[in-house]
Design a protein around this motif. Structure first.
Motif, PDB file in Angstrom:
ATOM      1  N   TYR A   1       3.042  92.404  44.590  1.00 25.58           N
ATOM      2  CA  TYR A   1       1.742  93.037  44.928  1.00 25.58           C
ATOM      3  C   TYR A   1       1.242  94.152  44.081  1.00 25.58           C
ATOM      4  N   PHE A   2       2.214  94.872  43.331  1.00 24.77           N
ATOM      5  CA  PHE A   2       1.908  96.078  42.779  1.00 24.77           C
ATOM      6  C   PHE A   2       2.347  95.960  41.140  1.00 24.77           C
ATOM      7  N   ARG A   3       1.513  96.007  40.555  1.00 32.71           N
ATOM      8  CA  ARG A   3       1.732  95.965  38.937  1.00 32.71           C
ATOM      9  C   ARG A   3       1.417  97.219  38.379  1.00 32.71           C
ATOM     10  N   VAL A   4       2.354  98.011  37.782  1.00 31.51           N
ATOM     11  CA  VAL A   4       2.167  99.097  37.151  1.00 31.51           C
ATOM     12  C   VAL A   4       1.572  98.946  35.985  1.00 31.51           C
ATOM     13  N   LEU A   5       0.456  99.552  35.364  1.00 31.49           N
ATOM     14  CA  LEU A   5       0.042  99.417  33.997  1.00 31.49           C
ATOM     15  C   LEU A   5       0.755 100.065  33.228  1.00 31.49           C
ATOM     16  N   LYS A   6       0.920  99.231  32.051  1.00 26.00           N
ATOM     17  CA  LYS A   6       1.645  99.745  31.044  1.00 26.00           C
ATOM     18  C   LYS A   6       0.880 100.091  29.852  1.00 26.00           C
ATOM     19  N   ASN A   7       1.242 100.649  28.557  1.00 29.91           N
ATOM     20  CA  ASN A   7       0.786 101.162  27.496  1.00 29.91           C
ATOM     21  C   ASN A   7      -0.512 100.080  27.264  1.00 29.91           C
ATOM     22  N   SER A   8       0.041  98.847  26.777  1.00 32.53           N
ATOM     23  CA  SER A   8      -1.115  97.680  26.350  1.00 32.53           C
ATOM     24  C   SER A   8      -2.048  97.613  27.353  1.00 32.53           C
ATOM     25  N   ASP A   9      -1.978  97.658  28.515  1.00 35.04           N
ATOM     26  CA  ASP A   9      -2.982  97.447  29.584  1.00 35.04           C
ATOM     27  C   ASP A   9      -4.054  98.523  29.564  1.00 35.04           C
ATOM     28  N   MET A  10      -3.838  99.863  29.175  1.00 30.43           N
ATOM     29  CA  MET A  10      -4.586 101.073  29.165  1.00 30.43           C
ATOM     30  C   MET A  10      -5.108 101.274  27.797  1.00 30.43           C
ATOM     31  N   VAL A  11      -4.416 100.913  26.825  1.00 29.50           N
ATOM     32  CA  VAL A  11      -4.689 100.980  25.327  1.00 29.50           C
ATOM     33  C   VAL A  11      -4.925  99.743  24.538  1.00 29.50           C
ATOM     34  N   PRO A  12      -6.185  99.280  24.378  1.00 24.38           N
ATOM     35  CA  PRO A  12      -6.219  97.896  23.512  1.00 24.38           C
ATOM     36  C   PRO A  12      -5.557  98.176  22.162  1.00 24.38           C
ATOM     37  N   ALA A  13      -5.150  96.873  21.760  1.00 20.19           N
ATOM     38  CA  ALA A  13      -4.513  96.626  20.348  1.00 20.19           C
ATOM     39  C   ALA A  13      -4.878  97.494  19.352  1.00 20.19           C
ATOM     40  N   PRO A  14      -6.144  97.487  18.770  1.00 27.22           N
ATOM     41  CA  PRO A  14      -6.711  98.067  17.929  1.00 27.22           C
ATOM     42  C   PRO A  14      -6.337  99.750  17.866  1.00 27.22           C
ATOM     43  N   TYR A  15      -5.961 100.287  18.918  1.00 28.50           N
ATOM     44  CA  TYR A  15      -5.828 101.604  18.877  1.00 28.50           C
ATOM     45  C   TYR A  15      -4.348 102.095  19.024  1.00 28.50           C
ATOM     46  N   ARG A  16      -3.261 101.003  18.971  1.00 22.14           N
ATOM     47  CA  ARG A  16      -1.931 101.212  18.946  1.00 22.14           C
ATOM     48  C   ARG A  16      -1.245 100.624  17.564  1.00 22.14           C
ATOM     49  N   GLU A  17      -1.597 101.590  16.885  1.00 23.64           N
ATOM     50  CA  GLU A  17      -0.710 101.346  15.510  1.00 23.64           C
ATOM     51  C   GLU A  17       0.586 100.975  15.420  1.00 23.64           C
ATOM     52  N   SER A  18       1.278 101.646  16.274  1.00 23.58           N
ATOM     53  CA  SER A  18       2.749 101.443  16.496  1.00 23.58           C
ATOM     54  C   SER A  18       3.143 100.000  16.923  1.00 23.58           C
ATOM     55  N   GLY A  19       2.008  99.238  17.453  1.00 22.70           N
ATOM     56  CA  GLY A  19       2.345  98.025  18.099  1.00 22.70           C
ATOM     57  C   GLY A  19       3.228  98.097  19.504  1.00 22.70           C
ATOM     58  N   VAL A  20       3.484  99.257  19.843  1.00 18.44           N
ATOM     59  CA  VAL A  20       4.284  99.392  21.303  1.00 18.44           C
ATOM     60  C   VAL A  20       3.346  99.071  22.477  1.00 18.44           C
ATOM     61  N   GLU A  21       3.792  97.951  23.204  1.00 20.50           N
ATOM     62  CA  GLU A  21       3.020  97.731  24.294  1.00 20.50           C
ATOM     63  C   GLU A  21       3.502  98.291  25.508  1.00 20.50           C
ATOM     64  N   THR A  22       4.821  98.608  25.533  1.00 18.59           N
ATOM     65  CA  THR A  22       5.336  99.242  26.940  1.00 18.59           C
ATOM     66  C   THR A  22       6.592 100.283  26.457  1.00 18.59           C
ATOM     67  N   TYR A  23       6.668 101.422  27.199  1.00 16.44           N
ATOM     68  CA  TYR A  23       7.719 102.341  26.733  1.00 16.44           C
ATOM     69  C   TYR A  23       8.993 101.872  27.330  1.00 16.44           C
ATOM     70  N   TYR A  24       8.953 100.856  28.235  1.00 15.94           N
ATOM     71  CA  TYR A  24      10.330 100.265  28.916  1.00 15.94           C
ATOM     72  C   TYR A  24      10.517  99.015  28.542  1.00 15.94           C
ATOM     73  N   ASP A  25      11.894  98.726  28.414  1.00 17.10           N
ATOM     74  CA  ASP A  25      12.368  97.254  28.216  1.00 17.10           C
ATOM     75  C   ASP A  25      13.601  97.285  29.169  1.00 17.10           C
ATOM     76  N   GLN A  26      13.900  95.989  29.725  1.00 18.38           N
ATOM     77  CA  GLN A  26      15.065  96.019  30.453  1.00 18.38           C
ATOM     78  C   GLN A  26      16.365  96.085  29.792  1.00 18.38           C
ATOM     79  N   VAL A  27      16.361  95.552  28.566  1.00 17.73           N
ATOM     80  CA  VAL A  27      17.631  95.707  27.889  1.00 17.73           C
ATOM     81  C   VAL A  27      18.005  96.883  26.917  1.00 17.73           C
ATOM     82  N   THR A  28      16.568  97.346  26.277  1.00 17.32           N
ATOM     83  CA  THR A  28      16.839  98.671  25.517  1.00 17.32           C
ATOM     84  C   THR A  28      16.477  99.957  26.270  1.00 17.32           C
ATOM     85  N   GLY A  29      15.896  99.867  27.376  1.00 15.97           N
ATOM     86  CA  GLY A  29      15.507 101.186  28.288  1.00 15.97           C
ATOM     87  C   GLY A  29      14.259 101.664  27.624  1.00 15.97           C
ATOM     88  N   TRP A  30      14.198 103.046  27.949  1.00 10.04           N
ATOM     89  CA  TRP A  30      12.899 103.948  27.507  1.00 10.04           C
ATOM     90  C   TRP A  30      13.246 104.515  26.052  1.00 10.04           C
TER      91      TRP A  30
END
Length: 927
Positions: free
Chosen positions: A671-700
């Motif tokens: 019911y609640f989807r927290v918006l991540k980096n790629s939801d709020m910053v379109p790809a052309p403005y993300r030079e790093s390619g980072v979509e989210t700061y969090y990954d369940q395996v590698t963490g933050w």
């Protein structure tokens, strides 16, 4: 081994330090729990598993505690000794006492000897823990000596470390204003990790020679050590290595007072660029001089000039023969009816209430004493050249800056969805406004920020139209309400390449806290301005610019791609760094409401701006400013310098914990989807390619990469949650569910999102409560669906569809009507908003047209340019959809029709939109 699960791998060797304090606390508590179970367990297999788990936790904690004064390294050797001798019952007692000391923070007030395990010692810890619970009282910590830790960087043996620590302990006296303990590290890398993970460090003593590499694999430093190598440092002298370390510590935590102890030629060392060292000591200098120098440096940051003066004033017996009956509390203490005001506020607030500027106090309008000193300290804390206190909010701060810098008919480039105070500031200043469109986030009914491409394109339009000399200022919001943050340095650098004297006003109302975190700080206005000024004065930049200019001059200057598709560099011989930032101190740091600051880093301030700035300041500042607000700004600055790093770090930790649960909890995700980096910053403005700061395996572990390189990033302390799947709109969710049911307050919503903002006062308990509430609400929505009839489910599905798919696209700014354009029909889009604003004052110039019945649309279809005569601001989203003089477009009407909010400023449903008559637009008077 059970204790080395994927969940814990992000913390290997401090690979992720953002949540290190939570990791530290949680691991100590888990160790205490495991030891408690071990001393009671009878099953052999269970005991062996617990012993392995305890070994893992002790190993992890030993790395963390290497960078803290308590428990000391000697304390940790005692823990390992008990563990290796299998004295688990005694180890459990020692750990339990240690955990109590950490929770109660009794180690800050007295020495905790872990070799003592008697009942009296444990009672002291229990008493400290009880005192900790009472800390909700404002005065609970006021009598204690503030505690800090001194970092010593020196390649010492274990025995030498103890000698040095003991030597500094022996210097301490009961009459000292502060008490401190010592942390010693042996390498360049260890020094940097210490200042990152230990917020108690307030001073650093760099001594003698030390190696570069740590014994640990400190992957947390990878972004900060970029470009450095052990090989390069091997060839540096002792002084060069110490100066480099000092520079890096200053970049990470500029508030730390640094001192150099050298065994070399102290006179030669002093002649180098040692600006980050408070003082140099020769090796023969005794400890007592170092001790007193360190305490004096800490005291310099701890002072609160105006707050101290106000406290002293409140103690003076005075006869009051001026305005304000409430001064000294006289009108309250003599009252038979108003005494409950003193019961609520206490007497001090009235004893300190006065309109006097003498008697040790000062004038805000012309400061010469403690207010002047307090503002100088604020400039130091925020990295500004000058700072000014404002007691009636950042709305006023914005108007002060605009009035000081903008003359009538100056052109200002401004993001259209900025705070309304800027739009009104444009009216007051008589600016010609050129609105910039932010990129839209249509799926969430909110805007992001203005792309650099859009800004450069607009500047080029003015350049080619021969109007660039009229462009005075670029005004942007950093960060936005929703947490979108600019790459401030890049924006300034590339814009200065087109117009080298452009003034920047960065509205950082929600970003004052960012100065006190090493990841956030580079994206603040003051840091970017200082960095650019230093860069442009260097020979290295001149060489880099010369190479760039040679390549640039070979390109076609009339081709847009030459300017828009490549990174631009300003000419160091003509560029002027002129940056202003406004801070709502009360929003993100400690201050009473309406406490704000203006920070200035303008190379031309004294020559060109100082006089008009002070005129603007006096225009908008009350002659009776609230002294309590001023005192709170003074204390808030001190707190930020002394513990801002720690408080902001805890704020980030709390936000990351909330995000982590929202990312991983199955029911919450439904019911609640927290918006991540790629939801709020379109790809052309993300030079790093980072979509989210969090990954369940590698963490933050990707946040720094995005913040170092991307055009826009999202502040993780602002948690925007999409709630469209609930079928409840943002306004209803905020009021009916969060506030009315559970007492949770939030500020910002859109049609289908709610924004939860953490701050330096957010606790782990508050995060836990919010998660509990969200889980209860998710269950409630689950039950609602399960128990609904088929028609009811269709209604729910319709609401969900309207909030997730049938969303109106956000409209761009249309245009100013030619009647309000300085160059009608020309290339440039600026409009005279002041002219339009005041034209509407005459009733005969305006009329109301309704769009709910098609009246306004019919006029548009007939070919009429319908022009707004007022600001129209829906809440949410809170930005002007229309401004005076703007032509109403079909897209804007569709957006207004689709809005389901009840609060739209400037719109009266029973009358319609206020617009100009056609006759009023024929020949409007000049503004």
């Amino acid at each position: 081994m059970q204790e080395t699960s994927q969940k814990e791998t992000p913390y290997t060797a401090l690979g992720f330090y953002h949540k290190i304090s939570q990791l530290r606390a949680d691991t100590w508590n888990a160790l205490k729990r495991d030891l408690g179970q071990l001393v009671r367990v009878t099953d052999g297999n269970r005991a062996r598993n617990l012993i392995k788990a305890i070994d893992v936790k002790l190993t992890r904690l030993e790395i963390i505690e290497d960078y803290h004064a308590f428990p000391s390294k000697e304390d940790f050797r005692h823990l390992w000794s008990l563990f290796e001798r299998k004295e688990y019952a005694l180890l459990e007692k020692v750990v339990r006492r240690l955990v109590r000391a950490l929770i109660s923070e009794s180690y800050r007030r007295r020495h905790v000897d872990l070799s003592e395990t008697d009942a009296d010692a444990e009672d002291l810890e229990t008493l400290d823990a009880l005192n900790q619970l009472r800390r909700g009282h404002p005065a609970s910590n006021s009598s204690a000596q503030p505690y800090f830790e001194l970092l010593i960087v020196d390649n010492l043996s274990v025995q030498e470390e103890e000698v040095v620590r003991e030597a500094f302990h022996n210097m301490r006296r009961p009459e000292d204003r502060f008490v401190y303990d010592v942390v010693t590290v042996r390498s360049f890398e260890d020094a940097l990790i210490a200042v990152l993970v230990n917020p108690n460090i307030q001073a650093c003593l760099i001594r003698y020679e030390f190696p570069y590499k740590s014994k640990y694999n400190l992957s947390a430093l990878r972004n900060y050590l970029e470009g450095l190598s052990e090989k390069e440092l091997e060839y540096q002298t002792e002084a060069e290595r110490s100066i480099l370390l000092s520079s890096m510590i200053h970049e990470l935590r500029p508030e730390i007072d640094q001192f150099l102890v050298t065994s070399g030629d102290v006179e030669t060392t002093a002649s180098r660029d040692i600006r980050h060292f408070n003082r140099i000591f020769y090796r023969e200098t005794d400890y007592i001089e170092q001790h007193h120098t360190i305490l004096r440096a800490i005291d310099n940051r701890y002072r609160t000039p105006f707050f101290d003066a106000l406290r002293e004033y409140s103690k003076k017996p005075t006869g009051v023969f001026h305005a304000m009956p409430i001064s000294r509390g006289k009108s309250i203490t003599r009252s038979h009816w108003a005494g409950h005001m003193i019961d609520f506020y206490g007497i001090n607030i009235f004893l300190a209430e006065t309109s006097a500027t003498s008697g040790g106090l000062d004038s805000l309008l012309q400061p010469y004493g403690p207010i002047k000193k307090a503002q100088e300290y604020a400039a130091r804390a925020f990295g500004a050249r000058q700072s000014f206190f404002v007691t009636n909010g950042t709305s006023t701060a914005n108007k002060i800056v605009v009035q000081a810098l903008i003359k009538p008919r100056d052109i200002v480039l401004i993001d259209r969805d900025c705070h309304k105070s800027h739009h009104y500031g444009m009216v007051l200043a008589g600016a010609h406004v050129s609105y910039l469109d932010s990129y839209p986030l249509n799926d969430y009914s909110m805007y992001g920020a203005v792309p650099l491409h859009e800004i450069k394109k607009t500047l080029l339009e003015y350049k080619r139209a021969g109007q660039l000399h009229k462009v005075k200022m670029l005004l942007l919001t950093n960060c936005t309400f929703d947490g979108v943050v600019y790459n401030v340095r890049r924006v300034m650098e590339e814009c200065l390449a087109i117009k080298p004297d452009l003034v920047f006003l960065w509205d950082e109302a929600w970003f004052a806290f960012a100065t006190f975190n090493p990841t956030y700080r580079p994206r603040t206005a003051m840091h970017a301005a200082r960095t650019l000024r230093d860069r442009y004065r260097s020979e290295a930049y001149r060489e880099e610019y010369a190479a760039w200019k040679a390549e640039f001059d070979a390109l076609d200057p009339d081709d847009d791609a030459t300017w828009l598709e490549r990174r631009l560099m300003p000419d160091p011989d003509v560029v002027r760094v002129r940056a202003y930032a406004t801070h709502s101190t009360h929003k993100t740091l400690t201050s009473l409401r309406q406490g704000s600051m203006i920070h200035v880093y303008d190379q031309d301030f004294r020559q060109r701006v100082e006089a008009p700035f002070h005129e603007a300041y006096m225009t908008h500042t009350s002659t009776s400013p609230n002294y309590q607000i001023l005192a709170s700004l003074d204390v808030g600055r001190m707190q930020a310098e002394m513990e801002g790093f720690e408080l902001v770090h805890a704020q980030v930790e709390a936000a990351l914990s909330l995000r982590e649960q929202l990312y991983t909890h199955p029911l919450l995700q439904k019911y609640f989807r927290v918006l991540k980096n790629s939801d709020m910053v379109p790809a052309p403005y993300r030079e790093s390619g980072v979509e989210t700061y969090y990954d369940q395996v590698t963490g933050w572990n990707q946040m720094e990469e995005a913040w170092a390189h991307d055009e826009f990033v999202v502040d993780p302390t602002r948690v925007t949650i999409a709630i469209g799947a609930t079928g409840v709109d943002g306004d209803a969710f905020k009021n009916e569910y969060l506030m009315n049911k559970y007492g949770i307050q939030i500020n910002k919503t859109s049609r289908n999102t709610v924004l939860f903002m953490t701050n330096i006062g957010t606790t782990r308990g508050a995060i836990g409560y919010l998660l509990d509430v969200l889980i209860k609400l998710a269950k409630e929505f689950e039950y609602r669906w399960e128990e609904s009839s088929r028609p009811e489910r269709k209604i729910i599905e319709h609401h969900v569809r309207s909030l997730t798919r049938d969303l109106p696209p956000l409209p761009d700014f249309s245009r100013f009507h030619d009647a309000f354009r300085p160059n009608p029909g020309g290339q440039t889009p600026a409009g005279d908003i002041r002219q339009a604003y005041f034209l509407s004052y005459d009733e005969e110039n305006t009329e109301y047209l309704r769009f709910d019945n098609g009246e306004l649309q019919a006029q548009m279809r007939a070919g009429r340019d319908v022009v707004s005569a007022s600001f129209v601001i829906p809440y949410p989203p809170g930005f002007p959809v229309l401004v005076p003089g703007q032509v109403i477009s079909e897209e804007i009407l569709r957006f207004l029709q689709a809005l389901d909010v009840t609060e739209i400023h400037g719109y009266r449903p029973e009358l319609g939109l206020l617009v100009f008559t056609e006759e009023a637009l024929v020949d409007p008077p000049a503004g």
